[in-house]
Design a protein around this motif. Structure first.
Motif, mmCIF file in Angstrom:
data_model
loop_
_atom_site.group_PDB
_atom_site.id
_atom_site.type_symbol
_atom_site.label_atom_id
_atom_site.label_comp_id
_atom_site.label_asym_id
_atom_site.label_seq_id
_atom_site.Cartn_x
_atom_site.Cartn_y
_atom_site.Cartn_z
ATOM 1 N N ASP A 100 1.465 7.842 -2.331
ATOM 2 C CA ASP A 100 1.005 6.505 -2.714
ATOM 3 C C ASP A 100 1.652 6.051 -4.018
ATOM 4 O O ASP A 100 1.883 4.861 -4.221
ATOM 5 C CB ASP A 100 -0.522 6.471 -2.853
ATOM 6 C CG ASP A 100 -1.211 6.375 -1.497
ATOM 7 O OD1 ASP A 100 -0.531 5.994 -0.524
ATOM 8 O OD2 ASP A 100 -2.408 6.684 -1.410
ATOM 9 N N HIS A 101 1.928 7.010 -4.899
ATOM 10 C CA HIS A 101 2.618 6.642 -6.139
ATOM 11 C C HIS A 101 3.985 6.041 -5.803
ATOM 12 O O HIS A 101 4.362 5.006 -6.340
ATOM 13 C CB HIS A 101 2.792 7.840 -7.067
ATOM 14 C CG HIS A 101 3.570 7.514 -8.313
ATOM 15 N ND1 HIS A 101 2.982 6.979 -9.439
ATOM 16 C CD2 HIS A 101 4.903 7.576 -8.583
ATOM 17 C CE1 HIS A 101 3.907 6.748 -10.348
ATOM 18 N NE2 HIS A 101 5.086 7.102 -9.863
ATOM 19 N N ARG A 103 4.950 4.761 -2.948
ATOM 20 C CA ARG A 103 4.744 3.517 -2.219
ATOM 21 C C ARG A 103 4.449 2.374 -3.186
ATOM 22 O O ARG A 103 4.933 1.266 -3.036
ATOM 23 C CB ARG A 103 3.564 3.709 -1.271
ATOM 24 C CG ARG A 103 3.565 2.802 -0.064
ATOM 25 C CD ARG A 103 2.203 2.813 0.556
ATOM 26 N NE ARG A 103 1.802 4.138 1.024
ATOM 27 C CZ ARG A 103 2.126 4.618 2.216
ATOM 28 N NH1 ARG A 103 2.851 3.903 3.027
ATOM 29 N NH2 ARG A 103 1.719 5.804 2.575
ATOM 30 N N THR A 104 3.609 2.689 -4.205
ATOM 31 C CA THR A 104 3.126 1.645 -5.101
ATOM 32 C C THR A 104 4.175 1.228 -6.129
ATOM 33 O O THR A 104 4.471 0.044 -6.274
ATOM 34 C CB THR A 104 1.878 2.150 -5.855
ATOM 35 O OG1 THR A 104 0.885 2.468 -4.888
ATOM 36 C CG2 THR A 104 1.354 1.093 -6.795
ATOM 37 N N TYR A 105 4.714 2.200 -6.826
ATOM 38 C CA TYR A 105 5.542 1.855 -7.983
ATOM 39 C C TYR A 105 7.024 1.766 -7.671
ATOM 40 O O TYR A 105 7.688 0.798 -8.000
ATOM 41 C CB TYR A 105 5.338 2.878 -9.101
ATOM 42 C CG TYR A 105 3.996 2.742 -9.761
ATOM 43 C CD1 TYR A 105 3.829 1.853 -10.812
ATOM 44 C CD2 TYR A 105 2.903 3.466 -9.316
ATOM 45 C CE1 TYR A 105 2.603 1.710 -11.413
ATOM 46 C CE2 TYR A 105 1.669 3.327 -9.909
ATOM 47 C CZ TYR A 105 1.521 2.450 -10.965
ATOM 48 O OH TYR A 105 0.314 2.305 -11.555
ATOM 49 N N GLY A 107 8.784 1.707 -4.873
ATOM 50 C CA GLY A 107 9.304 0.902 -3.776
ATOM 51 C C GLY A 107 9.296 -0.569 -4.055
ATOM 52 O O GLY A 107 10.158 -1.295 -3.586
ATOM 53 N N ALA A 108 8.329 -0.991 -4.856
ATOM 54 C CA ALA A 108 8.123 -2.395 -5.174
ATOM 55 C C ALA A 108 7.728 -3.180 -3.925
ATOM 56 O O ALA A 108 6.727 -3.850 -3.905
ATOM 57 C CB ALA A 108 9.324 -3.022 -5.853
ATOM 58 N N ALA A 109 8.492 -3.093 -2.877
ATOM 59 C CA ALA A 109 8.097 -3.748 -1.624
ATOM 60 C C ALA A 109 8.991 -3.256 -0.508
ATOM 61 O O ALA A 109 10.169 -2.992 -0.704
ATOM 62 C CB ALA A 109 8.214 -5.258 -1.747
ATOM 63 N N GLY A 110 8.413 -3.143 0.651
ATOM 64 C CA GLY A 110 9.212 -2.960 1.849
ATOM 65 C C GLY A 110 9.901 -1.632 2.015
ATOM 66 O O GLY A 110 10.868 -1.519 2.751
ATOM 67 N N ILE A 111 9.443 -0.591 1.333
ATOM 68 C CA ILE A 111 10.030 0.727 1.579
ATOM 69 C C ILE A 111 9.341 1.323 2.817
ATOM 70 O O ILE A 111 8.137 1.481 2.833
ATOM 71 C CB ILE A 111 9.809 1.653 0.354
ATOM 72 C CG1 ILE A 111 10.643 1.186 -0.821
ATOM 73 C CG2 ILE A 111 10.135 3.095 0.708
ATOM 74 C CD1 ILE A 111 12.105 1.526 -0.741
ATOM 75 N N PRO A 112 10.131 1.636 3.826
ATOM 76 C CA PRO A 112 9.506 2.195 5.031
ATOM 77 C C PRO A 112 8.966 3.599 4.763
ATOM 78 O O PRO A 112 9.531 4.339 3.958
ATOM 79 C CB PRO A 112 10.661 2.253 6.047
ATOM 80 C CG PRO A 112 11.812 1.555 5.413
ATOM 81 C CD PRO A 112 11.589 1.524 3.949
ATOM 82 N N LEU A 151 14.144 6.791 -4.706
ATOM 83 C CA LEU A 151 13.559 6.197 -3.503
ATOM 84 C C LEU A 151 14.407 5.088 -2.878
ATOM 85 O O LEU A 151 14.601 5.057 -1.670
ATOM 86 C CB LEU A 151 12.156 5.672 -3.818
ATOM 87 C CG LEU A 151 11.348 5.241 -2.605
ATOM 88 C CD1 LEU A 151 11.091 6.408 -1.675
ATOM 89 C CD2 LEU A 151 10.025 4.630 -3.047
#
Lengths: 312, 277
Positions: A100-101, A103-105, A107-112, A151
């Motif tokens: 989740d870390h 995913r949250t930080y 990736g910013a957006a749209g990381i599969p 990432l």
């Protein structure tokens, strides 16, 4: 894809940072080229972290500017996709999972999800990804930080003391990872105060001390190889080398029977000794190392930047 | 690296315009909120204490003291006031918690424009407050209305308009106070200090101001008074005969949003602007 993957040069341009009356960084300029690993070296408190944080827009310079691919960090269209950063004081919420870390930080957006799993696997956290960071060891946290930096597969990677908390195997793994990143054409800037860790993986070094750059160049330039010779008649050998006109040879007498020679190779020293009838008990080529340079440069104020500039 | 997935990343992450960047920031803030337990644990606490306060208020209601409308809205506003203290704490932790756990570094790396980051927090946390507010008001109404009705304290004198105002105003109060929490957290950055300041202010300072006749008229313009005005407008503060007359709900909402915006603006120019090292 093309635009995002375009090589990005890092440029630090006459940057200064004052904290109160103290100049933490004092007129620092250097560039970092893509496709290579650049070591950013200096003792603790030299200004490395402050410089890297200025690059990332976390600290505002008192003067000068820092550019990544020609733009300030804040101006980048998509900072997370352009620059991966691993910083020392970067924290994690203990009650959030590693996954989740990311995913949250990072990736910013749209990381599969697939990519998140891929990166967790690459840093060796595939099994721990769903656990809360609370249960992570120091080394696991460091690996999670590295995963966050990797990432988006960014063209620029900036790492501040990345080996902290890693065990020897982890350090070896990280070295390979940094080399791979550079081989992929990415710009890699890595700070460290531990020279031996950096010796074999950097292509270029920037050495900073007391907030000033004291060396900036290719690591090959650092390696002025020396020949150390132990013999029965050190003075005689020294005279022989001098009289045979190896103009570039520099002789340092170390003790009674030992010489350290620069600008002449071991084979030539052997020939000269034979011709002069001097028996050698030891003849060794020592590759000049980063550590020697580092201590020479950062030891005292006696060695100023000017001296270094001259030696380049 | 697997090109297709990264291409996806690149296309969704590119886009230089401000609204696209704000969308990214909002996405990150929603993700931050829902990936730890704080939001639902404190959300449940907010609902639970609000219901408790409502129950105590209704149980202790005395028909001779107030008009029927006052008893219902009084019970509701009691619950709302308790709930927004909790959700304001969630708002505080949204900023100060990031400084505490040092995730603020990663946050600014992802969203370098600090005003944008805090704005995204304001919006997301206000949305969170709105959801908690709807639940709090619905549950408190469901508890208070039938009970008061059974005790014949809700004899049809509760107008539809008054009921609507209490429900909508109470919900808005919780949403806006959650955003005010974000602003306070941004200004003070220390979680413990920010929570302490908020509670001392609401419990002690505002109540003191409301109890001194000379300064009482400003009470409705203060955060606690303005929030009461949202659901309780036209009445006197705390339904007492001597309290200051509360504001029109629209003015109250404007005053409250003003607090959130002004405190945030000050924070972005001072504490939030500071170097992160």
């Amino acid at each position: 894809m093309q635009t995002r993957q375009a090589p990005c040069e890092i440029r630090v341009d006459a940057v200064r940072k004052r904290f109160g009356r103290n100049a933490a960084v004092d007129d620092v300029s250097f560039t970092v080229q893509p496709g290579r690993v650049t070591g950013f070296l200096g003792p603790n408190g030299a200004g490395k972290t402050t410089t890297l944080r200025m690059l990332l827009g976390l600290i505002t310079p008192t003067a000068g500017q820092t550019l990544i691919g020609g733009r300030r960090y804040e101006e980048l269209d998509s900072p997370s996709a352009t620059v991966g950063a691993l910083l020392e004081a970067n924290g994690f919420h203990p009650g959030r999972s590693g996954r989740d870390h990311l995913r949250t930080y990072a990736g910013a957006a749209g990381i599969p999800d697939k990519r998140i799993d891929e990166v967790l696997d690459r840093v060796g956290l595939a099994a721990a990804g769903r656990q809360h960071v609370r249960g992570y060891s120091l080394g696991m946290r460091q690996r999670l930080g590295i995963a966050a930096a990797l990432l988006t597969d960014p063209p620029v990677l900036i790492c501040d003391e990345p080996t902290n908390g890693l065990d020897p195997e982890g350090i070896r793994w990280l070295r390979g990872l940094l080399r791979d990143e550079a081989a992929a054409g990415h710009t890699v800037l890595v700070s460290s105060h531990l020279l031996t860790e950096m010796q074999h993986i950097v292509d270029a070094v920037v050495v900073i001390d007391h907030g000033r750059v004291v060396f900036d160049g290719d690591v090959d330039a650092v390696g002025t190889t020396a020949v150390r010779v132990t013999c029965t008649d050190a003075a005689g050998l020294s005279a022989a080398i001098a009289s045979h006109g190896d103009a570039s040879a520099v002789v340092d007498t170390v003790g009674q029977d030992t010489l350290v020679l620069h600008g002449v190779d071991a084979a030539r020293v052997g020939e000269l000794a034979r011709d002069a009838g001097i028996a050698l008990s030891e003849l060794v080529t020592e590759s000049g190392n980063l550590e020697d340079l580092f201590f020479k440069l950062t030891d005292t104020d006696a060695v100023s930047a000017d001296t270094v500039g001259a030696s380049r | 690296m697997s090109a297709p997935t990264l291409e996806h990343v690149a296309t969704t992450r590119q886009g230089g315009d401000a609204s696209a960047r704000l969308r990214v920031a909002l996405h990150i803030e929603v993700s931050k909120l829902v990936t730890t337990r704080t939001w639902w644990v404190l959300g449940l606490v907010a609902v639970a204490v609000a219901v408790l306060v409502t129950i105590l208020t209704v149980a202790g209601a005395n028909p001779s003291d107030h008009s029927p409308l006052d008893i219902f809205t009084g019970a509701l506003i009691g619950g709302v006031q308790t709930a927004y203290m909790i959700t304001a704490i969630v708002g505080i932790t949204a900023v100060a918690g990031e400084y505490r756990h040092r995730t603020i570094t990663a946050s600014y790396l992802a969203v370098p424009h600090r005003g944008r980051l805090i704005s995204a927090k304001l919006i997301v946390l206000a949305g969170y407050g709105l959801i908690v507010g709807v639940i709090v008001v619905a549950v408190c109404t469901a508890v208070a209305a039938p009970w008061l009705s059974a005790r014949s304290l809700l004899n049809g004198t509760l107008s539809a308009a008054g009921l609507t105002r209490a429900i909508v105003g109470g919900t808005a109060a919780i949403a806006i106070m959650t955003a005010v929490g974000v602003a306070v957290g941004a200004l003070l950055r220390n979680q413990i200090v920010a929570v302490g300041v908020l509670l001392v202010y609401l419990f002690a300072i505002e109540q003191t101001i409301n109890s001194i006749a000379a300064v009482r008229p400003i009470y409705p313009y203060l955060p606690g008074g303005a929030v009461q005005s949202l659901a309780f407008s036209g009445h006197r503060a705390f339904g007492s005969a001597t309290g200051a007359v509360l504001l029109n709900p629209w003015l109250a909402a404007l005053v409250m949003i003003g607090y959130a915006v002004v405190i945030t603006a000050i924070a972005v120019r001072t504490s939030i602007r500071r170097d992160v090292s």
